[in-house]
Design a protein around this motif. Structure first.
Motif, PDB file in Angstrom:
ATOM      1  N   GLU A   1       0.832  -1.204   0.000  1.00 10.41           N
ATOM      2  CA  GLU A   1       0.000   0.000   0.000  1.00 10.41           C
ATOM      3  C   GLU A   1       0.869   1.256   0.000  1.00 10.41           C
TER       4      GLU A   1
ATOM      5  N   VAL B   1       1.788   2.096  -3.561  1.00 11.32           N
ATOM      6  CA  VAL B   1       0.719   2.768  -4.299  1.00 11.32           C
ATOM      7  C   VAL B   1       0.627   4.237  -3.916  1.00 11.32           C
ATOM      8  N   THR B   2       0.754   4.527  -2.637  1.00 11.77           N
ATOM      9  CA  THR B   2       0.654   5.922  -2.164  1.00 11.77           C
ATOM     10  C   THR B   2       1.802   6.771  -2.681  1.00 11.77           C
TER      11      THR B   2
ATOM     12  N   ASP C   1       1.616   7.610  -6.478  1.00 11.12           N
ATOM     13  CA  ASP C   1       0.416   8.309  -6.953  1.00 11.12           C
ATOM     14  C   ASP C   1       0.801   9.564  -7.735  1.00 11.12           C
ATOM     15  N   GLY C   2       0.332   9.657  -8.972  1.00 13.74           N
ATOM     16  CA  GLY C   2       0.612  10.825  -9.804  1.00 13.74           C
ATOM     17  C   GLY C   2       1.835  10.692 -10.677  1.00 13.74           C
TER      18      GLY C   2
ATOM     19  N   MET D   1       6.093   4.302 -12.611  1.00  9.20           N
ATOM     20  CA  MET D   1       5.373   3.329 -11.788  1.00  9.20           C
ATOM     21  C   MET D   1       5.828   1.896 -12.095  1.00  9.20           C
TER      22      MET D   1
ATOM     23  N   ILE E   1      -3.056  -0.788 -10.040  1.00 13.16           N
ATOM     24  CA  ILE E   1      -2.288   0.374 -10.488  1.00 13.16           C
ATOM     25  C   ILE E   1      -2.569   0.643 -11.956  1.00 13.16           C
TER      26      ILE E   1
ATOM     27  N   GLN F   1      -5.979   2.231 -12.387  1.00 10.32           N
ATOM     28  CA  GLN F   1      -6.059   3.606 -11.888  1.00 10.32           C
ATOM     29  C   GLN F   1      -5.475   4.608 -12.873  1.00 10.32           C
ATOM     30  N   ILE F   2      -4.471   4.235 -13.618  1.00  9.99           N
ATOM     31  CA  ILE F   2      -3.838   5.173 -14.556  1.00  9.99           C
ATOM     32  C   ILE F   2      -4.331   4.954 -15.991  1.00  9.99           C
TER      33      ILE F   2
END
Length: 610
Positions: free
Chosen positions: A494, A497-498, A501-502, A508, A539, A542-543
């Motif tokens: 986790e 992932v944090t 982010d972005g 990534m 992941i 999300q992107i």
């Protein structure tokens, strides 16, 4: 995101301390591993935790010591010992060395390339098991340390296994889990192009750079024996049916005795001295030779031994040696000062009658006499090469007339058992490679067959078990369970992932590879793969990217277990025979892992259009 609680923090602390202590090698691996298991047992007694909906019990933490993978590795080590004890792979090794004309890179590089190709279509473990004794025999034949070739064997097999879907169990595990969670179905060659690029980059390092980073490691006994080029005087009694009957000298020498120096041929009362011209050996001749211990051991280990295995000439009635052929042990003893043997021949000394051992050769430091071994009068300081059963050799420790050199004790290879040892080995490899039975079943059955068929005895089988591997695997599996039960593994995932982010998809992907690559060297590669597969798919979603690139990233990263011996099963298999330390894997494996990470970080975004 999960918060770090006290049990999780203690788990991280124990794991970090364990890895640091492994790397420093200040204490033995066994005591460090035992300490880590004790720490985890105490941790879960004080802070009970659950995994899979039930409490973690001491039996769960200790279950790693009965893990099928560990049993498999131990059994394969015993099977390898059976091949070693019978010299079953001496002929293939000699053929490879002869073909390469003594150049080490020509002998090993083609074999390692063949391993990489086979590993793409077969499970890595049986491929490594198949080639480990062959490369060990090649290294021994060329006078090199096996530590220079066995770690490259494991690593090249892992690289080859990364190129196809069935190359390793990790590939299949990730692909099946990803198909269930994301609907992405990987075909047999889905990631072969990028896998070949990564394997090629890694292979250049493994084949040409890594062997230079590995230190030649041997046991103390091997170092003492290999450093000794001293020669013994021995005699070969030519009898009817002897393999040397009819052998003729060529250019003053006997080709059949190329590893020995023939000093005298005694024919009745007539001594024949070198150079030997048109001399044909016949029954009744006695050939006096000067040879190293290795040459004498080879002559004794042949299916038709050149040396006598009885005590003819050393006792009056010619009583046979008690030890059966194939169970004989060689050792060196020194005639002690004020020994009763001084000034006597072997027959006069009664050495065989008293000890049961037969003297196979005599080494005298001051001079090399040109006479029959049984006619030499012993002096203080003479080194005798003796043969006998293990119990007879052990009995020499209490003998006041000779001093036993313990490091010199070694068993004569049981070459008459070589065909059955090869048959057992091939059966184990074939049954496991083609999936007829699980590899653990084939390995246990093969171990039983090696002992039951006489290729090994129980003592030799137990000696093949490496306590470092046993403790490493059990402790690492306990650590992996503790990391999952306390939430430490989920915390790392986790947190990834944090932090990412972005970031761009390429960043990534690279970061995911790096984190999984690090964890797979301390968890099992399958555990790391299962833990991160849903994270990788999430992941990608999300992107807004296809999950395939992230799933393939996970496959390659989970296979990049080069920096520790506990990272992959084949690393454990080569650790004992190669006499490796934990730091050897750190030093040689870490650069390879970094090369693969950088290669993937450059190639993958281009290949997948990220």
């Amino acid at each position: 995101m999960l918060a770090i609680d006290f049990p999780m923090a203690l788990t991280f602390l124990v794991l970090a301390a364990t890895v640091v202590l492994y790397a420093t090698e200040r204490y033995s691996i066994e005591i460090i591993a035992l300490g880590s298991v004790a720490a985890f047992l105490a941790l879960f007694m004080v802070f009970p935790s659950e995994s899979g909906g039930r409490a973690i019990l001491p039996a769960d933490l200790l279950a790693g010591f009965a893990n099928p993978a560990l049993i498999t590795v131990i059994c394969l080590l015993i099977i390898g010992q059976g091949l070693f004890q019978t010299d079953a792979l001496e002929k293939p090794a000699q053929i490879i060395v002869r073909w390469s004309r003594g150049r080490s890179h020509l002998a090993t590089v083609p074999v390692l390339i063949a391993v990489a190709i086979l590993s793409a279509f077969l499970n890595n473990t049986p491929v490594v098991v198949m080639f480990l004794p062959i490369l060990s025999a090649v290294a021994a034949t060329m006078g090199q340390s096996s530590s220079r070739v066995l770690m490259p064997l494991s690593f090249i097999a892992i690289l080859g296994g990364m190129t196809t879907l069935i190359g390793s169990s990790t590939n299949l595990l990730v692909a099946n889990f990803a198909a269930q969670t994301s609907g992405i179905v990987l075909s047999f060659f889905s990631f072969t192009p990028i896998g070949l690029l990564m394997a090629a980059a890694g292979a250049v390092y493994v084949l040409f750079i890594m062997p230079r980073l590995l230190k030649p490691r041997k046991t103390m006994a091997e170092e003492l024996q290999s450093s000794s080029g001293k020669q013994f005087i021995a005699q070969i009694n030519i009898t009817y049916g002897h393999p040397l009957v009819g052998v003729e000298s060529v250019s003053g020498m006997f080709p059949a005795l190329k590893d020995m120096t023939v000093r005298l041929v005694q024919r009745g009362e007539k001594p024949i001295l070198p150079p030997f011209e048109n001399v044909v050996l016949s029954p009744g001749d006695t050939v006096i030779v000067a040879a190293t211990r290795a040459a004498l051991a080879n002559a004794l280990a042949r299916r038709q031994p050149l040396l006598d295995t009885d005590a003819t000439g050393q006792i009056e009635n010619g009583e046979a040696l008690a030890a059966a052929p194939g169970t004989m042990t060689l050792a060196e003893v020194v005639v002690a000062p004020a020994s009763r043997l001084m000034g006597r021949t072997l027959l006069q000394s009664g050495f065989h009658a008293e000890t049961g051992c037969v003297v196979m050769g005599i080494q005298r430091r001051s001079r090399m006499p040109r006479m029959a071994m049984n006619d030499m009068r012993l002096e203080a300081g003479d080194v005798l090469l003796v043969a006998g059963s293990d119990d007879q050799i052990s009995g020499l420790r209490g003998n006041r007339d000779v001093l036993l050199l313990d490091w010199s004790t070694a068993e004569v290879p049981r070459r008459r058992f070589a065909p059955r040892a090869l048959a057992i080995f091939c059966a184990v490899v074939g049954l496991s490679a083609f999936g007829v039975v699980p590899i653990v079943v084939a390995a246990v059955a093969g171990t039983f067959a090696m002992v039951a068929s006489g290729c090994l005895n129980i003592r030799q089988a137990m000696r093949a078990i490496d306590s470092r591997i046993f403790m490493l695997v059990g402790a690492s599996l306990a650590g992996g369970l503790a990391l999952e039960a306390t939430g430490g593994a989920a915390f790392i995932a986790e947190g990834l992932v944090t932090v990412l982010d972005g970031s761009s998809p390429a960043v990534m992907l690279s970061a995911l590879f790096l984190i999984v690559m690090i964890l797979t060297n301390f968890l099992s590669n399958n555990a790391a793969a299962v833990l991160f597969t849903p994270i990788a798919v999430d992941i990608a979603r999300q992107i807004g990217q296809s999950p395939e690139a992230f799933i393939v990233c996970l496959i390659f990263a989970a296979n990049s277990s080069f920096a520790t011996p506990i990272g992959y099963q084949t690393n454990l298999i080569v650790m004992g025979p190669g006499h490796y330390r934990f730091s050897d894997f750190l030093r040689a494996g870490t650069p390879l892992a970094i090369i693969l990470w950088l290669t993937f970080s450059i190639v993958a975004p281009w290949y997948y259009g990220l």
